[in-house]
Design an enzyme around this catalytic site. Structure first.
Site, short mmCIF file in Angstrom:
data_model
loop_
_atom_site.label_atom_id
_atom_site.label_comp_id
_atom_site.label_asym_id
_atom_site.label_seq_id
_atom_site.Cartn_x
_atom_site.Cartn_y
_atom_site.Cartn_z
N GLY A 41 0.90 -1.12 -0.02
CA GLY A 41 -0.01 -0.13 0.01
C GLY A 41 0.83 1.22 -0.04
N HIS A 42 0.31 2.55 -0.33
CA HIS A 42 1.18 3.53 -0.32
C HIS A 42 1.76 4.09 0.84
CE1 HIS A 42 -2.17 5.94 1.11
NE2 HIS A 42 -3.12 5.24 0.53
N ASN A 43 2.45 5.00 1.04
CA ASN A 43 2.77 5.64 2.15
C ASN A 43 1.60 6.09 2.98
OD1 ASN A 43 5.47 5.50 3.33
ND2 ASN A 43 5.97 7.01 1.65
N GLY A 44 1.44 5.76 4.37
CA GLY A 44 0.59 6.37 5.09
C GLY A 44 -0.79 5.49 4.68
N SER A 45 -0.86 4.36 4.08
CA SER A 45 -1.97 3.50 3.98
C SER A 45 -2.44 2.71 5.24
CB SER A 45 -1.96 2.74 2.83
OG SER A 45 -0.81 1.70 2.98
N GLY A 46 -1.44 2.66 6.25
CA GLY A 46 -1.74 2.17 7.57
C GLY A 46 -1.06 0.88 7.71
N LYS A 47 -0.06 0.39 6.98
CA LYS A 47 0.65 -0.68 7.04
C LYS A 47 1.10 -0.96 8.41
CE LYS A 47 3.29 -0.01 3.55
NZ LYS A 47 2.92 1.41 3.13
N SER A 48 2.23 0.15 9.01
CA SER A 48 2.87 0.12 9.79
C SER A 48 1.77 0.06 11.18
CB SER A 48 3.83 1.01 10.32
OG SER A 48 4.99 1.05 9.22
N GLU A 102 8.76 -2.86 6.19
CA GLU A 102 9.76 -2.38 5.26
C GLU A 102 11.17 -2.91 5.75
OE1 GLU A 102 8.69 -0.38 2.80
OE2 GLU A 102 6.76 0.22 3.52
P1 ADP Z 1 2.21 3.20 6.38
O1 ADP Z 1 3.06 2.05 7.24
O2 ADP Z 1 1.40 2.25 5.46
O3 ADP Z 1 3.17 4.18 5.66
P2 ADP Z 1 1.25 4.33 8.97
O4 ADP Z 1 0.52 3.07 9.44
O5 ADP Z 1 2.32 4.52 9.34
O6 ADP Z 1 1.27 4.08 7.27
O7 ADP Z 1 0.22 5.33 8.96
C1 ADP Z 1 -1.13 5.22 8.68
C2 ADP Z 1 -1.60 6.89 9.09
O8 ADP Z 1 -1.50 7.05 10.40
C3 ADP Z 1 -0.87 8.16 8.08
O9 ADP Z 1 -1.96 8.83 7.99
C4 ADP Z 1 -0.07 8.56 9.42
O10 ADP Z 1 -0.05 9.82 8.97
C5 ADP Z 1 -0.80 8.37 10.66
N1 ADP Z 1 0.33 7.98 11.78
C6 ADP Z 1 1.03 7.14 11.68
N2 ADP Z 1 1.82 7.00 13.00
C7 ADP Z 1 1.28 8.10 13.67
C8 ADP Z 1 1.28 8.51 15.17
N3 ADP Z 1 2.32 8.16 15.93
N4 ADP Z 1 0.60 9.74 15.46
C9 ADP Z 1 -0.20 10.19 14.75
N5 ADP Z 1 -0.49 9.63 13.37
C10 ADP Z 1 0.23 8.55 12.85
MG MG Z 2 5.25 2.15 7.59
#
Ligand code: ADP
Ligand code: MG
Length: 281
Positions: free
Chosen positions: A42-49, A168
């Site tokens: 998924g794209h950056n910020g899609s919720g993977k982490s 990642e």
């Molecule tokens: P990915 O790993 O796919 O890039 P993330 O799960 O890190 O996506 O992020 C999903 C959404 O949650 C994004 O909009 C990101 O900005 C937001 N986000 C991630 N971590 C935090 C945090 N610690 N506090 C607030 N928002 C967060």
């Molecule tokens: Mg991530």
């Protein structure tokens, strides 16, 4: 097949008190069987982490439930459940605590009170599994990126996890380092039946998986075999994924009038097709 992990209508927001705030993960449901390799793309910020943090109990959902080995993950069973999971993150340099490779792998074992003799066996055994047993006394920061990530995997393996989560873990590596890490994970999976969840924005890496979850804006956009996901074609690009080289090349050749059979996910498939195409006619 035994289910080892599942998400059931899981929703998570980093700002739960703000009513209309965007949710990092929204109503996500999926299940993973023991021994499977799942890729989450998924794209950056899609919720993977965020998904990775929810499955390891670093975060808890506001709605829905996460089950590991059929047990709902809660603050009470968190430590017991987490002992079955290993995680490796993106930046190889942020994961070392030991002055030498073997100290580093021993760290969590020592913290968990594993007796000395068993600790030595596990450290050597897990470094051997990632082919880093010739580096016991090396300083981690002198290793290549691929070697560092293999040591990080050994650190996770030493704890005898059932599930390995790679967030990642290959994205900062050069092609050789990536290859080393992926081969290591594939071999481990075949040998010890490890369940692997690999989060990646690299579709070539996702191709190695049994099953792919495609995330978009916090929601599960699609899931299926790699072939089913690749069949989404242009949607992948529109939703922020970078196509594998062979797929981009196939498209460019087709635009030039080269008749190729369908899409090619690997260079080998493309080359084989080119031998029989109208390319030379
Ligand atoms: P990915 O790993 O796919 O890039 P993330 O799960 O890190 O996506 O992020 C999903 C959404 O949650 C994004 O909009 C990101 O900005 C937001 N986000 C991630 N971590 C935090 C945090 N610690 N506090 C607030 N928002 C967060
Ligand atoms: Mg991530």
């Amino acid at each position: 097949m035994t289910e080892i992990l599942s998400f059931n209508n899981v929703t998570f927001s980093y700002t739960p008190d703000v009513p209309d705030a965007r949710k990092a993960v929204q109503d996500v449901t999926f299940a993973v069987n023991e021994g499977e390799w799942i890729a989450i793309v998924g794209h950056n910020g899609s919720g993977k982490s965020t998904l990775a943090k929810l499955m390891s109990g670093l975060l808890f959902p506001q709605a829905g439930e996460v089950r590991i080995m059929r047990e709902v993950l809660t603050e009470e069973n968190l430590w017991e459940i987490r002992s079955h999971m290993g995680m490796v993150f993106q930046n190889p340099d942020n994961q070392f605590v030991g002055a030498t490779v073997q100290d580093d792998v021993a760290f969590s074992l020592e913290n968990n009170g594993v007796p000395y003799k068993e600790m030595v066996e596990r450290v050597h055994g897990s470094l051997k599994q990632v082919k880093m047993d010739n580096f016991l006394n090396h300083e981690p920061h002198h290793l290549s990126g691929g070697q560092k990530q293999r040591v990080a995997i050994a650190g996770a393996l030493a704890m005898h996890p059932k599930i390995l989560i790679l967030d990642e873990a290959t994205s900062m590596l050069d092609p050789q380092g990536r290859e080393e890490v992926l081969q290591t994970v594939q071999a481990l999976r075949a040998k010890i039946g490890l369940t692997v969840l690999s989060i990646t924005h690299d579709l070539e890496e996702a191709m190695l998986a049994d099953h792919v979850l495609f995330m978009n804006d916090g929601k599960k956009y699609a899931e299926g075999t790699p072939a089913e996901i690749f069949a989404l074609g242009d949607q992948l690009v529109e939703l922020g994924l970078d196509l594998p080289f062979a797929m981009k090349m196939t498209k460019l050749l087709q635009v030039q009038g080269v008749q190729l059979v369908g899409q090619h996910m690997t260079e080998e498939e493309l080359v084989n097709d080119l031998w029989t195409s109208n390319f030379n006619k």
